[in-house]
Design an enzyme around this catalytic site. Sequence first.
Site, PDB file in Angstrom:
ATOM      1  CE  LYS B  96      84.198  -9.354 -13.030  1.00  0.00           C
ATOM      2  NZ  LYS B  96      83.686  -8.267 -12.166  1.00  0.00           N
ATOM      3  NE  ARG B  97      76.098 -15.716 -14.960  1.00  0.00           N
ATOM      4  CZ  ARG B  97      76.084 -15.237 -13.709  1.00  0.00           C
ATOM      5  NH1 ARG B  97      77.174 -14.747 -13.159  1.00  0.00           N
ATOM      6  NH2 ARG B  97      74.975 -15.262 -12.991  1.00  0.00           N
TER       7      ARG B  97
END
Lengths: 269, 269
Positions: B96-97
Amino acid sequence: MTKQQLYENIRRKKSFLCVGLDTDIKKIPEFLRNGEDAVFQFNKAIIDATAPFCAAYKPNLAFYESAGVDGLRQLSQTVAYIRANYPEQFIIADAKRGDIGNTSEMYARAIYEQDDFDAVTVAPYMGEDSVKPFLRTGKWAILLALTSNKGSLDFQMTEDAHGERLFEKVLRKSQQWGDAENMMYVVGATQGRLFADVRKIIPDHFLLVPGIGAQGGSLEEVVRYGMNAQCGLLVNSSRQILYADSSERFAEAAAAEAEKVRNEMAKWL
Amino acid sequence: MTKQQLYENIRRKKSFLCVGLDTDIKKIPEFLRNGEDAVFQFNKAIIDATAPFCAAYKPNLAFYESAGVDGLRQLSQTVAYIRANYPEQFIIADAKRGDIGNTSEMYARAIYEQDDFDAVTVAPYMGEDSVKPFLRTGKWAILLALTSNKGSLDFQMTEDAHGERLFEKVLRKSQQWGDAENMMYVVGATQGRLFADVRKIIPDHFLLVPGIGAQGGSLEEVVRYGMNAQCGLLVNSSRQILYADSSERFAEAAAAEAEKVRNEMAKWL
């Protein structure tokens, strides 16, 4: 750290500068580059030089992760060094994390327990249960509200049927999750007058403000529209300080640059 | 990996199962827990047992980061082990960057170069320049659209003035950034009939679907509303497979659980 302690540090230092430790091995002075723990050695020199002029440090985790396990070891060394030598500094993990509850809890452990950060930046897209694990007594979630980049226009400004923009909804809704003692918000320096709209919803919270310097935001505008009675601002500068000079005098140049920003800030405190 | 290669692997295996390697040292069998590289040894056994029944693996980085540098070393070992022994598997970094462009580029280096992942999950809040660095030839950005958690209701379902919900805007707008060869989307299994709304906007893309098992989503509904002509689904299961049994027979139990899901999936392929 409490909000009051943070404010007192800012007053004593006459600075609300946050130094962004976005250390890129390719950009540090050549004479350091091939030594052992080059990134940590560079950070250490930058920290010693700038600590009198700032209230916070903010390593961006991407820069350390891109160097693998070795980079992360040097991140830990950096955080431990600040903690041991400059205990008044507020240390932010710029990580933009956020996942389902049990997973955010794992990230919180990494950031608050593996490394002793005070705060972490968090992306709001997944909502309440993705944010809450980052709220602990004395520890802070810094939620993305209105970022400094061009892509901030893609979704953050979208108005709902009642005219509320997404960043405003994030500010408003998250008031139910925490308060001004454990939440801050990212608002980019490039957003100018929108700081006034932010302050209508969250008058008391601290804001973490990236985007002065390389990204073009104005410190004066940020102060005019964003400052509150307890300062309420941590303004970040990274590249302009870290890479002020590429010779053996890089640390002195960084100090001079940080001092210049501090002197500007002192006028408003 | 190309979309066609992924589809062929799915057809050959008769499975679109993704095994989530959310390995928690506190949950692995006790007899393994105190050995050297316990997390990697556990993963290795799980991978050997489940590889015949799945098309992808998805370590969630939070679980490794929470164990510090040592955890990240074992993540690298895990990815390298899959690459070397099961080259047909699609390997997803569930991370989830998402950050400003130059920083997302650093994360992309960490995920694609330090570790040889095929894909990474990305949060859309910061818009186009935060996502594009993750698009490379043969590498995939998997954008959060409609997640499986309760917090998905907080922002993702917000309607704009034209009745478009935020997750729909994310799907639609991101079509300008990449295509079905380098982008996928996360849609939670708990979202049921909303899969049909997702497919109206992106008929051809693969979806990464968490939330069956522990989170309560139904595989049958996901298939009914979400499958397309080239399958278009990678359905994740983590805890149900990893922790099927806590004795010395944990790997056989994991294999049995994965085979059960595969047999269910085979009916629809």
